[in-house]
Design a protein around this motif. Sequence first.
Motif, mmCIF file in Angstrom:
data_model
loop_
_atom_site.group_PDB
_atom_site.id
_atom_site.type_symbol
_atom_site.label_atom_id
_atom_site.label_comp_id
_atom_site.label_asym_id
_atom_site.label_seq_id
_atom_site.Cartn_x
_atom_site.Cartn_y
_atom_site.Cartn_z
ATOM 1 N N ILE A 119 46.200 52.284 36.723
ATOM 2 C CA ILE A 119 45.753 50.920 36.429
ATOM 3 C C ILE A 119 46.289 50.414 35.091
ATOM 4 O O ILE A 119 46.152 49.229 34.795
ATOM 5 C CB ILE A 119 44.212 50.828 36.422
ATOM 6 N N THR A 120 46.896 51.306 34.291
ATOM 7 C CA THR A 120 47.345 50.896 32.964
ATOM 8 C C THR A 120 48.798 51.287 32.720
ATOM 9 O O THR A 120 49.099 52.121 31.849
ATOM 10 C CB THR A 120 46.460 51.526 31.861
ATOM 11 N N LEU A 163 41.880 54.983 28.642
ATOM 12 C CA LEU A 163 42.799 54.472 29.656
ATOM 13 C C LEU A 163 44.165 55.127 29.474
ATOM 14 O O LEU A 163 44.866 54.883 28.492
ATOM 15 C CB LEU A 163 42.931 52.959 29.540
ATOM 16 N N LEU A 220 36.058 53.127 38.856
ATOM 17 C CA LEU A 220 35.809 53.634 37.512
ATOM 18 C C LEU A 220 34.537 53.035 36.925
ATOM 19 O O LEU A 220 33.726 53.739 36.308
ATOM 20 C CB LEU A 220 37.007 53.333 36.614
ATOM 21 N N ILE A 221 34.346 51.761 37.138
ATOM 22 C CA ILE A 221 33.142 51.094 36.636
ATOM 23 C C ILE A 221 31.907 51.634 37.337
ATOM 24 O O ILE A 221 30.856 51.854 36.705
ATOM 25 C CB ILE A 221 33.269 49.574 36.807
ATOM 26 N N LEU A 274 36.367 45.118 32.436
ATOM 27 C CA LEU A 274 35.659 46.158 31.689
ATOM 28 C C LEU A 274 34.607 45.549 30.762
ATOM 29 O O LEU A 274 33.490 46.072 30.649
ATOM 30 C CB LEU A 274 36.656 47.000 30.899
ATOM 31 N N LEU A 319 42.155 43.105 33.460
ATOM 32 C CA LEU A 319 41.564 44.426 33.261
ATOM 33 C C LEU A 319 40.573 44.401 32.109
ATOM 34 O O LEU A 319 39.454 44.925 32.221
ATOM 35 C CB LEU A 319 42.668 45.450 32.994
ATOM 36 N N ARG A 320 40.950 43.770 31.019
ATOM 37 C CA ARG A 320 40.045 43.704 29.865
ATOM 38 C C ARG A 320 38.755 42.970 30.224
ATOM 39 O O ARG A 320 37.657 43.416 29.867
ATOM 40 C CB ARG A 320 40.741 43.019 28.700
ATOM 41 N N SER A 324 40.439 52.981 41.435
ATOM 42 C CA SER A 324 40.541 51.568 41.099
ATOM 43 C C SER A 324 39.639 51.254 39.915
ATOM 44 O O SER A 324 38.769 52.054 39.541
ATOM 45 C CB SER A 324 40.121 50.717 42.290
ATOM 46 N N VAL A 325 39.818 50.088 39.346
ATOM 47 C CA VAL A 325 38.950 49.660 38.260
ATOM 48 C C VAL A 325 37.502 49.605 38.745
ATOM 49 O O VAL A 325 36.578 50.032 38.041
ATOM 50 C CB VAL A 325 39.393 48.285 37.720
ATOM 51 N N THR A 326 37.304 49.116 39.944
ATOM 52 C CA THR A 326 35.951 49.026 40.505
ATOM 53 C C THR A 326 35.304 50.398 40.609
ATOM 54 O O THR A 326 34.128 50.581 40.259
ATOM 55 C CB THR A 326 35.997 48.370 41.895
ATOM 56 N N THR A 383 40.747 58.331 32.358
ATOM 57 C CA THR A 383 41.235 58.048 33.704
ATOM 58 C C THR A 383 42.185 59.138 34.203
ATOM 59 O O THR A 383 42.567 59.120 35.373
ATOM 60 C CB THR A 383 41.940 56.681 33.757
#
Length: 289
Positions: free
Chosen positions: A39-40, A32, A18-19, A56, A52-53, A14-16, A7
């Motif tokens: 985000i972390t 991370l 990254l996914i 993912l 978050l976990r 955002s997490v979205t 990251t």
Amino acid sequence: MRLAFSTLGAPDASVTQLIQWARRFGARGLELRVDDGGITPLGLTAAGRVELRQALEDAGVEVLALASYVRICAPGPDHEVLAGLRANLQLAADLGARGMRVFPGAGVDPLATADMSGFDAAGARRLSAVLGEAGHLGVRLLLETHDSHPRGADVARILALVDDPGAVLAAVAADAEPGPSGVGIIWDVLHPWRYGETPRETARHVAPYYAYSQFKDGQIGSAPTDVTLRLPGQGSVPLREIAQLATALSAAQGNADPWFSLEWEKAWHPELPELPVALAALQQVLAAD
């Protein structure tokens, strides 16, 4: 080969997002980065860790490592370093991370410091102090080739001093694929190269502890610190040779599907191209063979 990325290459994502990138490039893992603005953060709430976990896991993306900034060889009292190790280990465990990255961080020039034994001993002592706790949490401690200990020979000196009781491995999660030690090495491919260690030399030194490789590229100038980062395949680092050596290291551990992670330093160098450009470039390099 299993692709991952850090990251660090997308500090504002955002997490979205990254996914989405992980799906686009077939990446199965993330490093991370511990970052108060990302985000972390280390202070992420319990609810935030669960959320978050779960996000993912639902996306099928593993946390290859929590990239902490703990410096195990740093001057100063042990208790400060140990507190940082334990706080980051708990975050790593809560996020289901396979490992936790630490830096050597002695704060000295490896080429100008004749005696590194005191720093080596401090790093080993601090790792040894939390090794049992890390094993019970199912998190492998991972020392990166970096800063004061940039070469494979440098980090291997530290890990050779670590008190690694055999019982630790039994406590590591069954799917964590640990190597022959409860501590491991992340081969950041740029740093050994810029300090004059050939890939074959690095591979030989890290072999007993090898975890995975971080890929990046650059042009090296008149000194090891004179580095201009480039897209993978556009610098002087022999990435294909390193990939072959890293694959062999993993195979020797019984793992035929090694992890290769892109560490794109966009957070430190905002002028660099965006992360997807670098991911595409790395894929092209790795697919060339």
